[in-house]
Design an enzyme around this catalytic site. Structure first.
Site, short mmCIF file in Angstrom:
data_model
loop_
_atom_site.label_atom_id
_atom_site.label_comp_id
_atom_site.label_asym_id
_atom_site.label_seq_id
_atom_site.Cartn_x
_atom_site.Cartn_y
_atom_site.Cartn_z
N THR A 168 -5.62 -0.75 1.50
CA THR A 168 -6.31 -1.13 2.73
C THR A 168 -7.23 -2.33 2.56
O THR A 168 -7.19 -3.26 3.39
CB THR A 168 -7.09 0.07 3.30
OG1 THR A 168 -6.16 1.13 3.55
CG2 THR A 168 -7.77 -0.30 4.60
N GLY A 175 -10.48 1.32 3.62
CA GLY A 175 -10.39 1.56 2.20
C GLY A 175 -10.93 2.90 1.74
O GLY A 175 -10.93 3.18 0.54
N GLY A 213 -9.64 5.80 2.50
CA GLY A 213 -8.55 6.76 2.32
C GLY A 213 -8.19 7.54 3.57
O GLY A 213 -7.68 8.66 3.47
N LYS A 214 -8.44 6.95 4.74
CA LYS A 214 -8.09 7.64 6.00
C LYS A 214 -6.62 7.97 6.07
O LYS A 214 -6.22 9.08 6.40
CB LYS A 214 -8.46 6.76 7.21
CG LYS A 214 -9.92 6.54 7.44
CD LYS A 214 -10.17 5.85 8.76
CE LYS A 214 -9.50 4.51 8.87
NZ LYS A 214 -10.07 3.49 7.98
N THR A 215 -5.78 6.96 5.78
CA THR A 215 -4.33 7.14 5.95
C THR A 215 -3.79 8.18 4.98
O THR A 215 -3.03 9.06 5.37
CB THR A 215 -3.60 5.80 5.75
OG1 THR A 215 -4.06 4.87 6.74
CG2 THR A 215 -2.10 5.98 5.91
N SER A 216 -4.17 8.10 3.71
CA SER A 216 -3.67 9.07 2.73
C SER A 216 -4.16 10.48 3.06
O SER A 216 -3.40 11.45 2.93
CB SER A 216 -4.07 8.67 1.31
OG SER A 216 -5.48 8.54 1.20
N ASP A 243 -3.89 1.89 13.30
CA ASP A 243 -4.64 0.98 12.44
C ASP A 243 -3.89 -0.34 12.33
O ASP A 243 -2.72 -0.36 11.92
CB ASP A 243 -4.79 1.60 11.05
CG ASP A 243 -5.75 0.82 10.17
OD1 ASP A 243 -6.00 -0.37 10.46
OD2 ASP A 243 -6.25 1.39 9.18
#
Length: 590
Positions: free
Chosen positions: A509, A23, A25-28, A50
């Site tokens: 997430t 949550g 913000g790794k992916t964004s 992930d």
């Protein structure tokens, strides 16, 4: 304050690993970085490992485990490796040879031992390690970005010789997450090269992504230290979602801004030694190539991106209705569950106070440090109906590890003992140790409602349960499951006695991870009835344009939880001040 993170103005290594709590913000962040590098003419591969990945949602394309060209961004390729499927294959490679040769109870134990997060992680590492070990990859791509990095625990296990032996086939201590790496035979050399690439400062950078809140920064500090200890010391810190300005007349905006700054002032000392950057809290959802490009652009987001919230928040229950439900049903054991940083402790405390105010005798216990509960209840007078305790995870884990080492560790070689000691560093070890401590609290509190902040996953419950069957079947265990644990397992599965509250945030997430948690619990025979969506901006009256923009992006996830995931869903607004002390918690809960 920290400089803004902008990959267009930085010299970055070929391999970039983005890691952090769920949550944050790794992916964004990884997607926006990949787009920015590709826009500069670099050939980029973006890889997600992930289990709760929303990479294809962010890029708005369908992805598989094979790299796919992203048509909207020349030079960008992406793939979404499914570590769950990899873990399934890995597990079958380990267990399959024993089918028909060992009793079903033993096979059930082996399968459950290999169902934890550690097994998923090692299977994911298997998937992307060839990218790190293959020198030809750097001939094809200028940069390879990984959304989610392996933990120091997994990497240390891979470096121990016993991990590659049959030692665990004979092990009886019942705590292993991985089992022998029989499912990955022949890959030891490749893994060695991959670990070496991770530690090569010329090749790899670890980007620790954190939110400007205490729990997120503490997790980043822990991950940083753990990975530095095995030589991965080329690290950067990215503080994601930092509100740049605030409206003085807006109480939510002002409190939001001040709380973030207060958390940053408490950044762990070791983390302050790492080069740190920030990314702004933005009004729009970071999905779609256009919005990803906005993140590193000097141009402002257009008003058309921001939509007004559509969910009718006043029609959803509040925390008081959840408390009424538990009180009316006389639920005796209540667990709050969810990822770190979603507010489990605050929710558990409010539930305990609310039930106490209804005349119930209540005992509240938590695995958070005692100082946290002392802080939450500071200035409060003793209450006749409410007692509080705090379980120290470090003490309980050390006690459990000592007991295992005294029994299962007897007679092992130095190499085997080293493996067993590292194996006991797994997350499952902590869950089992804490569950035993929780069981002791519940057993002593037969005449009280017990509210427990943080609970074991379905995987741990099944592991304990199958281990019990394994003991009965083989009679070669180092010892029985404690009696209070045996009593608590069926009690947890009884909805007349036990209630599980899943706490989440209205973001991608946290909701995806909470969904996996619920599936995990259902697999163990536990069906959560309540979800709590905490800290919702959509439930506030903020007029700050940035916060209202973000509020509109929450409504999608609130609707999904309420309509599809939860039997009952309560929503709690983002509060402009912490609820500290019994009286404020009473106000919060009623």
């Amino acid at each position: 304050m920290h400089s803004l993170f902008n990959p267009k103005k930085m010299q970055l290594t070929p391999f970039l690993f983005f890691t952090g709590k769920g949550g944050v913000g790794k992916t964004s962040t990884a997607c926006a970085t990949a787009v920015a590098l590709a826009d500069q003419g670099k050939k980029v591969l973006l890889v997600s490992t992930d289990p709760a990945s929303n990479l294809q949602d962010v890029l708005e394309v369908e992805l598989t485990n094979e790299p796919r060209a992203i048509s909207a961004v020349p030079n960008l390729y992406a793939c979404n490796i499914d570590p769950e499927e990899s873990a399934r294959i890995y597990k079958e490679n380990v267990v399959g040879p024993y089918r028909g040769k060992l009793p079903d109870a033993v096979l059930a134990t082996m399968e459950e031992q290999l169902s934890g997060a550690c097994t998923v992680e090692i299977a994911a590492f298997d998937e992307f390690s060839h990218l790190l070990a293959d020198e030809k990859i750097l001939d094809q791509y200028d940069h390879v970005l990984f959304d989610t990095a392996p933990t120091g625990h997994t990497l240390r296990l891979l470096q121990l010789p016993t991990a590659w032996s049959g030692f665990l086939e004979e092990s009886t201590h019942g705590a292993s997450c991985l089992g022998p790496l029989a499912g990955l035979e022949g890959k030891k050399e490749m893994y060695g090269k991959a670990v070496a690439s991770l530690a090569d400062r010329e090749k790899t950078t670890l980007l620790l992504v954190a939110r400007p809140d205490n729990s997120s920064l503490l997790e980043a500090d822990r991950a940083s230290a753990e990975l530095k200890a095995i030589g991965i010391d080329n690290q950067l810190l990215i503080i994601n979602g930092l509100l740049q300005t605030h409206r003085a007349e807006d109480r939510v905006s002002t409190a939001f801004y001040n709380r973030q700054r207060a958390a940053l002032n408490k950044t762990p000392q070791a983390l302050k030694q790492i080069m740190a950057y920030s990314l702004p809290f933005v009004s729009y959802s970071l999905t779609g190539i256009g919005n990803l490009r906005y993140l590193f652009s000097s141009s402002a987001v257009s008003a058309s991106v921001i939509e007004e919230p559509s969910v009718k928040m006043d029609e959803l229950p509040g925390l008081n209705q959840l408390i009424d439900d538990f009180s009316e049903k006389n639920t005796r054991v209540i667990f709050t569950m969810g990822k770190g940083g979603v507010g489990k402790t605050s929710i558990a405390s409010a539930i305990a106070v609310g039930l106490s105010e209804k005349g119930n005798r209540v005992h509240l216990t938590t695995t958070d440090p005692a100082a946290h509960l002392a802080y939450t209840f500071q200035g409060s007078d003793a209450q006749d109906n409410l007692s509080i305790s705090s379980i120290n995870p470090e003490i309980e884990v050390e006690r459990y590890k000592k007991a295992v080492l005294e029994t299962a560790g007897s007679g092992l070689s130095a190499e085997e003992l080293a493996y067993l000691q590292e194996d006991l560093e797994s997350p499952c070890t902590e869950e089992i140790a804490l569950f035993q401590a929780f069981a002791a609290v519940v057993e002593k509190s037969e005449n009280e409602i017990v509210v427990i902040d943080t609970a074991p996953t379905g995987h741990t419950l099944l592991l304990l349960d199958s281990t019990e069957a394994y003991h009965k079947e083989m009679s070669r265990s180092t010892g029985d499951v404690p009696e209070n644990v045996k009593k608590l397992l069926p009690r947890l599965r009884n909805p007349e006695e036990t209630g599980v509250v899943i706490v989440t945030l209205a973001e991608a997430t946290p909701v995806l991870e909470a969904t996996r948690l619920q599936e995990d619990l259902k697999r163990a025979g536990i069906d959560p009835k309540w979800w709590v969506i905490n800290q919702s901006l959509a439930a506030t009256d903020t007029t700050d344009p940035v916060l209202r923009g973000r509020a509109s992006s929450e409504t999608k996830w609130i609707a999904e939880v309420n309509n599809e995931l939860a039997s009952k869903c309560a929503v709690i607004p983002w509060l402009h001040e912490e609820k500290i002390g019994y009286e404020q918690l009473k106000e919060f809960s009623l």
